[in-house]
Design a protein around this motif. Structure first.
Motif, PDB file in Angstrom:
ATOM      1  N   LEU A   1      -6.306   9.416   7.385  1.00 61.98           N
ATOM      2  CA  LEU A   1      -5.048   9.911   6.828  1.00 61.98           C
ATOM      3  C   LEU A   1      -3.860   9.157   7.416  1.00 61.98           C
ATOM      4  CD1 LEU A   1      -5.841  13.738   6.872  1.00 61.98           C
ATOM      5  CD2 LEU A   1      -5.576  12.298   4.846  1.00 61.98           C
ATOM      6  N   PHE A   2      -3.970   8.745   8.674  1.00 62.77           N
ATOM      7  CA  PHE A   2      -2.953   7.897   9.311  1.00 62.77           C
ATOM      8  C   PHE A   2      -2.845   6.552   8.587  1.00 62.77           C
ATOM      9  CE2 PHE A   2      -2.620   4.431  12.565  1.00 62.77           C
ATOM     10  CZ  PHE A   2      -1.268   4.555  12.848  1.00 62.77           C
ATOM     11  N   ALA A   3      -3.986   5.920   8.319  1.00 67.63           N
ATOM     12  CA  ALA A   3      -3.986   4.640   7.609  1.00 67.63           C
ATOM     13  C   ALA A   3      -3.465   4.795   6.186  1.00 67.63           C
ATOM     14  CB  ALA A   3      -5.396   4.051   7.601  1.00 67.63           C
ATOM     15  N   ILE A   4      -3.850   5.885   5.528  1.00 67.16           N
ATOM     16  CA  ILE A   4      -3.397   6.151   4.154  1.00 67.16           C
ATOM     17  C   ILE A   4      -1.876   6.327   4.131  1.00 67.16           C
ATOM     18  CG2 ILE A   4      -3.427   7.900   2.320  1.00 67.16           C
ATOM     19  CD1 ILE A   4      -6.445   8.294   3.069  1.00 67.16           C
ATOM     20  N   ARG A   5      -1.328   7.037   5.129  1.00 69.38           N
ATOM     21  CA  ARG A   5       0.121   7.236   5.185  1.00 69.38           C
ATOM     22  C   ARG A   5       0.847   5.903   5.376  1.00 69.38           C
ATOM     23  NH1 ARG A   5       3.700  11.477   6.136  1.00 69.38           N
ATOM     24  NH2 ARG A   5       2.213  12.632   4.848  1.00 69.38           N
ATOM     25  N   ILE A   6       0.309   5.020   6.219  1.00 71.28           N
ATOM     26  CA  ILE A   6       0.926   3.707   6.416  1.00 71.28           C
ATOM     27  C   ILE A   6       0.952   2.929   5.103  1.00 71.28           C
ATOM     28  CG2 ILE A   6       0.683   1.446   7.512  1.00 71.28           C
ATOM     29  CD1 ILE A   6      -0.449   2.819   9.952  1.00 71.28           C
ATOM     30  N   ILE A   7      -0.197   2.891   4.419  1.00 72.09           N
ATOM     31  CA  ILE A   7      -0.293   2.133   3.164  1.00 72.09           C
ATOM     32  C   ILE A   7       0.660   2.704   2.119  1.00 72.09           C
ATOM     33  CG2 ILE A   7      -1.821   1.480   1.261  1.00 72.09           C
ATOM     34  CD1 ILE A   7      -4.139   1.568   3.295  1.00 72.09           C
ATOM     35  N   ASN A   8       0.680   4.027   1.995  1.00 74.77           N
ATOM     36  CA  ASN A   8       1.529   4.653   0.975  1.00 74.77           C
ATOM     37  C   ASN A   8       3.012   4.428   1.244  1.00 74.77           C
ATOM     38  OD1 ASN A   8      -0.707   5.568  -0.352  1.00 74.77           O
ATOM     39  ND2 ASN A   8      -0.492   7.708   0.237  1.00 74.77           N
ATOM     40  N   ARG A   9       3.431   4.568   2.492  1.00 75.81           N
ATOM     41  CA  ARG A   9       4.844   4.391   2.790  1.00 75.81           C
ATOM     42  C   ARG A   9       5.247   2.918   2.755  1.00 75.81           C
ATOM     43  NH1 ARG A   9       7.848   8.756   4.184  1.00 75.81           N
ATOM     44  NH2 ARG A   9       9.414   7.321   3.381  1.00 75.81           N
ATOM     45  N   PHE A  10       4.334   2.040   3.162  1.00 76.23           N
ATOM     46  CA  PHE A  10       4.607   0.618   3.059  1.00 76.23           C
ATOM     47  C   PHE A  10       4.769   0.203   1.596  1.00 76.23           C
ATOM     48  CE2 PHE A  10       2.915  -3.664   2.273  1.00 76.23           C
ATOM     49  CZ  PHE A  10       3.794  -4.425   3.020  1.00 76.23           C
ATOM     50  N   GLY A  11       3.922   0.754   0.737  1.00 79.41           N
ATOM     51  CA  GLY A  11       3.935   0.370  -0.674  1.00 79.41           C
ATOM     52  C   GLY A  11       4.852   1.185  -1.559  1.00 79.41           C
ATOM     53  N   ASP A  12       5.725   1.986  -0.942  1.00 79.05           N
ATOM     54  CA  ASP A  12       6.630   2.828  -1.730  1.00 79.05           C
ATOM     55  C   ASP A  12       7.851   2.020  -2.176  1.00 79.05           C
ATOM     56  OD1 ASP A  12       7.405   5.115  -2.981  1.00 79.05           O
ATOM     57  OD2 ASP A  12       8.127   6.127  -1.191  1.00 79.05           O
ATOM     58  N   PHE A  13       7.581   0.861  -2.779  1.00 81.32           N
ATOM     59  CA  PHE A  13       8.652  -0.062  -3.166  1.00 81.32           C
ATOM     60  C   PHE A  13       9.562   0.534  -4.227  1.00 81.32           C
ATOM     61  CE2 PHE A  13       5.052  -3.281  -2.454  1.00 81.32           C
ATOM     62  CZ  PHE A  13       5.300  -3.335  -1.092  1.00 81.32           C
ATOM     63  N   VAL A  14       8.976   1.260  -5.163  1.00 78.10           N
ATOM     64  CA  VAL A  14       9.732   1.742  -6.319  1.00 78.10           C
ATOM     65  C   VAL A  14      10.807   2.735  -5.890  1.00 78.10           C
ATOM     66  CG1 VAL A  14       9.583   2.941  -8.523  1.00 78.10           C
ATOM     67  CG2 VAL A  14       7.776   1.338  -7.852  1.00 78.10           C
ATOM     68  N   GLN A  15      10.421   3.725  -5.085  1.00 75.50           N
ATOM     69  CA  GLN A  15      11.397   4.733  -4.666  1.00 75.50           C
ATOM     70  C   GLN A  15      12.460   4.124  -3.769  1.00 75.50           C
ATOM     71  OE1 GLN A  15      11.081   7.646  -6.081  1.00 75.50           O
ATOM     72  NE2 GLN A  15      12.947   8.491  -5.179  1.00 75.50           N
ATOM     73  N   LEU A  16      12.051   3.189  -2.935  1.00 75.98           N
ATOM     74  CA  LEU A  16      12.983   2.546  -2.009  1.00 75.98           C
ATOM     75  C   LEU A  16      14.104   1.819  -2.747  1.00 75.98           C
ATOM     76  CD1 LEU A  16      13.578   1.758   0.984  1.00 75.98           C
ATOM     77  CD2 LEU A  16      12.166  -0.270   0.581  1.00 75.98           C
ATOM     78  N   LEU A  17      13.767   1.184  -3.858  1.00 77.04           N
ATOM     79  CA  LEU A  17      14.732   0.364  -4.599  1.00 77.04           C
ATOM     80  C   LEU A  17      15.073   0.951  -5.965  1.00 77.04           C
ATOM     81  CD1 LEU A  17      13.164  -3.142  -3.826  1.00 77.04           C
ATOM     82  CD2 LEU A  17      15.132  -2.086  -2.705  1.00 77.04           C
ATOM     83  N   LEU A  18      14.896   2.259  -6.104  1.00 75.92           N
ATOM     84  CA  LEU A  18      15.023   2.874  -7.422  1.00 75.92           C
ATOM     85  C   LEU A  18      16.379   2.616  -8.067  1.00 75.92           C
ATOM     86  CD1 LEU A  18      13.853   4.587  -9.655  1.00 75.92           C
ATOM     87  CD2 LEU A  18      14.521   6.647  -8.391  1.00 75.92           C
ATOM     88  N   VAL A  19      17.465   2.812  -7.323  1.00 74.90           N
ATOM     89  CA  VAL A  19      18.805   2.626  -7.891  1.00 74.90           C
ATOM     90  C   VAL A  19      19.011   1.171  -8.300  1.00 74.90           C
ATOM     91  CG1 VAL A  19      21.268   2.748  -7.429  1.00 74.90           C
ATOM     92  CG2 VAL A  19      19.769   4.570  -6.618  1.00 74.90           C
TER      93      VAL A  19
END
Length: 403
Positions: free
Chosen positions: A27-45
């Protein structure tokens, strides 16, 4: 909470995370991957305005709709998970978000105007992932190691957040096709890791009869805790609303933006360096006492923001309140999951996220109103005052629970 006090561990550094089990590490590794790959929300505007050509007004409407959809998803999926199980719904949520982003990548070539709506479709499922992950951490954490498990998850969140923006900016500069595709692939990778390494665990109370289930409820103490979380989020969100405005006022637009970015980098570094140490040092205090200490650190940091003008002092103040951020993030989830009825644990985690989101959403409006009638010093003093009162609230709650 002090009901679950334990002696100070002899472990130090990353060794505090030994023996948590394969599922927690996954779950730790999954959280890293998900937050690292959260490109869309990060740059949504930027995606909506810079690449798709939406006006600020239309972009604002879509962002607001996305926030509302996220909160609806958190509640609906949290309630469903307590009945149908966490892992199947987490897999479903991640697959739906990944498919939506893949369709966004295809739409960018064929019909770009569909992208905002596809992002909107993904929002409820994206919202459901955090409370489900938190609940699964509570389910799989070894006895007496809940604070260590959530500390590791928080560390994973910040590792992903620290690395993600760099990759996101590179992909955004090249093509939205690549940005959406990479985000979708990373989500599919974390979903595959979830399927392979994390079992579908059901709590023992799920086998109780319907009469027993009808008695499950969220205790009043947690509703008070949710309200505290909303107030905390309201003050915390001033770091991303008031602080950049203050830096622009002090140093000008370009230098102010640069110095604010440096400040946030310092925040990330302190989190990565100090999370394991604070987890070990404060483990025996109890969650409510640790959170009260965290609010005192916020009071000190925010009062420095109110009265200092030297950039060096802003850096020191940021380091101080970041220690409070670590204590809040690592202890609030422990308290919640220890007190929540296991039959309603996912729903309780969803409520925590919803109340926090409400605090974040109100914060800019309140901050803007205060700045309109007073100034930055008064706003930070107000935030410090709220933090002080909230710290007293946690101490009072701790005394109440000890009786």
């Amino acid at each position: 909470m002090n009901k679950f006090r334990q002696p100070r561990p002899l472990l130090a550094g990353f060794s505090v995370y030994k023996g948590l089990g394969t599922s927690i590490y996954s779950l730790f590794a999954i959280r890293i991957i998900n937050r690292f790959g959260d490109f869309v929300q990060l740059l949504l505007v930027l995606i909506l305005t810079g690449k798709l050509g939406l006006s600020p007004k239309d972009a604002g409407l879509f962002v607001s709709a996305s926030v509302i959809a996220t909160m609806v998803g958190q509640m609906a999926i949290g309630m469903a998970a307590d009945k149908w199980g966490k892992k199947p719904l987490l897999v479903l949520c991640q697959i739906m978000v990944s498919l939506s982003y893949l369709l966004c990548a295809i739409s960018f070539v064929i019909r770009p105007n569909l992208i905002p709506y596809l992002i909107l479709v993904a929002s409820p499922f994206r919202g459901g992932t955090a409370p489900l992950t938190n609940t699964m951490v509570a389910d799989f954490s070894p006895q007496g190691r809940l604070s260590h498990s959530f500390s590791l998850l928080y560390l994973g969140t910040n590792i992903g957040v620290a690395l993600g923006p760099m990759a996101a900016s590179l992909l955004y500069a090249r093509s939205l096709l690549l940005l959406f595709s990479f985000s979708a692939v990373l989500l599919l990778l974390s979903t595959l890791l979830l399927l392979i390494t994390v079992p579908n665990k059901h709590t023992e109370v799920q086998i109780h009869d319907d009469a027993g289930k009808s008695k499950a409820h969220i205790p009043p103490i947690l509703w008070l805790f949710f309200s505290f979380s909303a107030v905390y989020s309201l003050t915390y969100a001033q770091n991303s609303f008031t602080l950049p405005l203050q830096f622009t006022s002090l140093y000008g637009e370009l230098l102010g933006a640069n110095r604010y970015a440096t400040l946030m980098m310092v925040n990330a570094v302190v989190v990565l360096v100090c999370t394991t140490l604070l987890t070990a040092w404060t483990h025996r205090l109890g969650q409510l006492v640790s959170m009260a200490l965290a609010l005192l650190l916020y009071v000190a940091g925010y009062l420095m923001y109110a009265f200092c003008s030297l950039y060096t002092m802003f850096l020191v103040a940021t380091c101080i309140w970041t220690l409070g951020e670590i204590l809040m993030a690592t202890n609030s989830n422990v308290f919640l999951n220890a007190y929540a009825d296991p039959r309603l644990r996912s729903q309780s985690n969803a409520y925590l996220h919803v109340f926090s989101s409400l605090g974040h959403s109100v914060s800019p409006t309140l901050g803007g109103f205060v700045l309109l009638v007073t100034g930055y010093r008064q706003l930070w003093m107000l935030a410090a005052g709220l933090c002080f009162l909230l710290g007293l609230g946690y101490i009072a709650l701790n005394k109440y629970l000890k009786h």
